[in-house]
Design a protein around this motif. Sequence first.
Motif, PDB file in Angstrom:
ATOM      1  N   UNK A  46       8.039  20.966 -17.713  1.00 24.17           N
ATOM      2  CA  UNK A  46       8.902  21.021 -18.886  1.00 24.17           C
ATOM      3  C   UNK A  46       8.208  20.536 -20.170  1.00 24.17           C
ATOM      4  N   UNK A  47       6.976  20.040 -20.024  1.00 21.66           N
ATOM      5  CA  UNK A  47       6.250  19.653 -21.249  1.00 21.66           C
ATOM      6  C   UNK A  47       5.135  20.653 -21.590  1.00 21.66           C
ATOM      7  N   UNK A  48       5.083  21.739 -20.828  1.00 21.74           N
ATOM      8  CA  UNK A  48       4.081  22.773 -21.105  1.00 21.74           C
ATOM      9  C   UNK A  48       4.720  23.793 -22.075  1.00 21.74           C
ATOM     10  N   UNK A  49       4.687  23.450 -23.362  1.00 23.32           N
ATOM     11  CA  UNK A  49       5.424  24.215 -24.363  1.00 23.32           C
ATOM     12  C   UNK A  49       4.972  25.681 -24.449  1.00 23.32           C
ATOM     13  N   UNK A  50       3.656  25.886 -24.418  1.00 23.10           N
ATOM     14  CA  UNK A  50       3.134  27.255 -24.565  1.00 23.10           C
ATOM     15  C   UNK A  50       3.670  28.165 -23.446  1.00 23.10           C
ATOM     16  N   UNK A  51       3.609  27.655 -22.246  1.00 24.61           N
ATOM     17  CA  UNK A  51       4.058  28.420 -21.078  1.00 24.61           C
ATOM     18  C   UNK A  51       5.579  28.616 -21.112  1.00 24.61           C
ATOM     19  N   UNK A  52       6.295  27.560 -21.513  1.00 21.74           N
ATOM     20  CA  UNK A  52       7.758  27.651 -21.580  1.00 21.74           C
ATOM     21  C   UNK A  52       8.180  28.739 -22.567  1.00 21.74           C
ATOM     22  N   UNK A  53       7.463  28.817 -23.690  1.00 19.42           N
ATOM     23  CA  UNK A  53       7.774  29.834 -24.695  1.00 19.42           C
ATOM     24  C   UNK A  53       7.522  31.232 -24.123  1.00 19.42           C
ATOM     25  N   UNK A  54       6.431  31.376 -23.391  1.00 17.42           N
ATOM     26  CA  UNK A  54       6.133  32.670 -22.748  1.00 17.42           C
ATOM     27  C   UNK A  54       7.271  33.046 -21.795  1.00 17.42           C
ATOM     28  N   UNK A  55       7.692  32.063 -21.004  1.00 12.85           N
ATOM     29  CA  UNK A  55       8.771  32.330 -20.041  1.00 12.85           C
ATOM     30  C   UNK A  55      10.075  32.675 -20.773  1.00 12.85           C
ATOM     31  N   UNK A  56      10.330  31.976 -21.878  1.00 11.99           N
ATOM     32  CA  UNK A  56      11.562  32.228 -22.646  1.00 11.99           C
ATOM     33  C   UNK A  56      11.555  33.656 -23.190  1.00 11.99           C
ATOM     34  N   UNK A  57      10.374  34.102 -23.657  1.00 14.80           N
ATOM     35  CA  UNK A  57      10.283  35.451 -24.233  1.00 14.80           C
ATOM     36  C   UNK A  57      10.437  36.536 -23.170  1.00 14.80           C
ATOM     37  N   UNK A  58       9.969  36.238 -21.950  1.00 18.25           N
ATOM     38  CA  UNK A  58       9.972  37.291 -20.917  1.00 18.25           C
ATOM     39  C   UNK A  58      11.078  37.089 -19.883  1.00 18.25           C
ATOM     40  N   UNK A 112      24.464  28.401 -23.324  1.00 20.28           N
ATOM     41  CA  UNK A 112      24.047  27.330 -22.413  1.00 20.28           C
ATOM     42  C   UNK A 112      23.437  27.915 -21.147  1.00 20.28           C
ATOM     43  N   UNK A 113      24.015  29.044 -20.695  1.00 22.16           N
ATOM     44  CA  UNK A 113      23.505  29.688 -19.471  1.00 22.16           C
ATOM     45  C   UNK A 113      22.066  30.140 -19.688  1.00 22.16           C
ATOM     46  N   UNK A 114      21.759  30.541 -20.909  1.00 17.10           N
ATOM     47  CA  UNK A 114      20.401  30.996 -21.230  1.00 17.10           C
ATOM     48  C   UNK A 114      19.410  29.827 -21.076  1.00 17.10           C
ATOM     49  N   UNK A 115      19.795  28.658 -21.596  1.00 13.78           N
ATOM     50  CA  UNK A 115      18.930  27.475 -21.457  1.00 13.78           C
ATOM     51  C   UNK A 115      18.859  27.030 -19.997  1.00 13.78           C
ATOM     52  N   UNK A 116      19.961  27.152 -19.292  1.00 15.20           N
ATOM     53  CA  UNK A 116      19.969  26.777 -17.871  1.00 15.20           C
ATOM     54  C   UNK A 116      19.065  27.695 -17.070  1.00 15.20           C
ATOM     55  N   UNK A 117      19.146  29.012 -17.341  1.00 17.21           N
ATOM     56  CA  UNK A 117      18.331  29.984 -16.621  1.00 17.21           C
ATOM     57  C   UNK A 117      16.854  29.736 -16.915  1.00 17.21           C
ATOM     58  N   UNK A 118      16.556  29.417 -18.164  1.00 17.97           N
ATOM     59  CA  UNK A 118      15.153  29.159 -18.510  1.00 17.97           C
ATOM     60  C   UNK A 118      14.627  27.951 -17.720  1.00 17.97           C
ATOM     61  N   UNK A 151      14.068  29.036 -14.191  1.00 13.91           N
ATOM     62  CA  UNK A 151      12.934  29.961 -14.113  1.00 13.91           C
ATOM     63  C   UNK A 151      11.615  29.168 -14.199  1.00 13.91           C
ATOM     64  N   UNK A 152      11.588  28.174 -15.092  1.00 12.73           N
ATOM     65  CA  UNK A 152      10.389  27.346 -15.244  1.00 12.73           C
ATOM     66  C   UNK A 152      10.090  26.629 -13.927  1.00 12.73           C
ATOM     67  N   UNK A 153      11.150  26.141 -13.305  1.00 13.42           N
ATOM     68  CA  UNK A 153      10.991  25.439 -12.021  1.00 13.42           C
ATOM     69  C   UNK A 153      10.418  26.391 -10.973  1.00 13.42           C
ATOM     70  N   UNK A 154      10.989  27.595 -10.923  1.00 13.99           N
ATOM     71  CA  UNK A 154      10.526  28.598  -9.943  1.00 13.99           C
ATOM     72  C   UNK A 154       9.073  28.982 -10.185  1.00 13.99           C
ATOM     73  N   UNK A 155       8.680  29.001 -11.464  1.00 17.24           N
ATOM     74  CA  UNK A 155       7.317  29.427 -11.819  1.00 17.24           C
ATOM     75  C   UNK A 155       6.349  28.239 -11.870  1.00 17.24           C
ATOM     76  N   UNK A 156       6.803  27.097 -11.383  1.00 18.20           N
ATOM     77  CA  UNK A 156       5.989  25.872 -11.369  1.00 18.20           C
ATOM     78  C   UNK A 156       5.469  25.533 -12.760  1.00 18.20           C
ATOM     79  N   UNK A 161      18.210  19.627 -16.908  1.00 16.77           N
ATOM     80  CA  UNK A 161      16.904  20.259 -17.172  1.00 16.77           C
ATOM     81  C   UNK A 161      17.014  21.176 -18.391  1.00 16.77           C
ATOM     82  N   UNK A 162      18.155  21.867 -18.504  1.00 18.15           N
ATOM     83  CA  UNK A 162      18.375  22.759 -19.654  1.00 18.15           C
ATOM     84  C   UNK A 162      18.346  21.950 -20.943  1.00 18.15           C
ATOM     85  N   UNK A 163      18.984  20.791 -20.906  1.00 21.91           N
ATOM     86  CA  UNK A 163      19.039  19.941 -22.084  1.00 21.91           C
ATOM     87  C   UNK A 163      17.626  19.461 -22.457  1.00 21.91           C
ATOM     88  N   UNK A 164      16.786  19.267 -21.444  1.00 20.66           N
ATOM     89  CA  UNK A 164      15.397  18.838 -21.691  1.00 20.66           C
ATOM     90  C   UNK A 164      14.582  19.941 -22.366  1.00 20.66           C
TER      91      UNK A 164
END
Length: 223
Positions: free
Chosen positions: A54-66, A37-43, A46-51, A95-98
């Motif tokens: 939550x519907x930008x799937x391509x970018x979210x995946x990049x952030x999840x990988x890095x 759960x902490x992993x999803x919360x951190x993601x 991180x997405x929020x910090x990187x502007x 937000x993590x749940x989203x």
Amino acid sequence: MFQRVPVLTIDGPSGSGKGTLSRSLAMHFGWHFLDSGALYRVLALYALQQHCRYDDVRRLVELARSLPVIFLDEQVILNEVDVSLTIRTEDCGSAASTVAVIPEVRKALLDRQREFAKLPGLVADGRDMGTIVFPNAFFKVYLDASAHERAKRRYLQLKRAGYNVNLHDLEADIMQRDERDKTRAVAPLRPATDAMIVDTTDKSIDDVFAIISSEAQRRLSKF
Ligand code: DC
């Protein structure tokens, strides 16, 4: 020589007592611990910090990988900053749940979670640990409790941490989050078919620990 890693999975909704139980079990057996759960919360943070929306799937995946996250005992470090408390807010949980609804995001986090399975063993805490991430776990537990009881536990936990919270809002939030976690198309929250289901509504942490640790010990002797 190749040695199998014993993995114990603890799944269930938030407030079911998974976190406390999993940590105690990891300590008891001297095993590694995965707080998925902490992993999803951190993601989400991180997405929020990187502007990143939550519907930008391509970018979210990049952030999840890095994702530049490190877990150090009880501490969660994101980009060299301790975010252990920040990720525990209800907003971050929501937000993590989203982001967790998105199949590509879940896939991007799979290997990262599986890397935690190292000798002498792993206790993995989450929603889909027994069903998806570690289907070969030697022991799968699914913890549950009524929404009211879970809201009460969360309320006390957050109050103690100094947050100003409202029990009624918390219960509504928990029910909404449960609904989202249980009805999502990918890896919905549900017990694995071979999981042991424990209702913790009227049980103390010590009672639940005693039940699970002795059963884990029994199964380990045959592992
Ligand atoms: O366990 P938690 O409250 O820290 O989890 C936060 C959110 O992350 C939860 O609402 C759903 C999501 N999650 C998930 O989808 N799969 C997991 N294995 C763990 C958490």
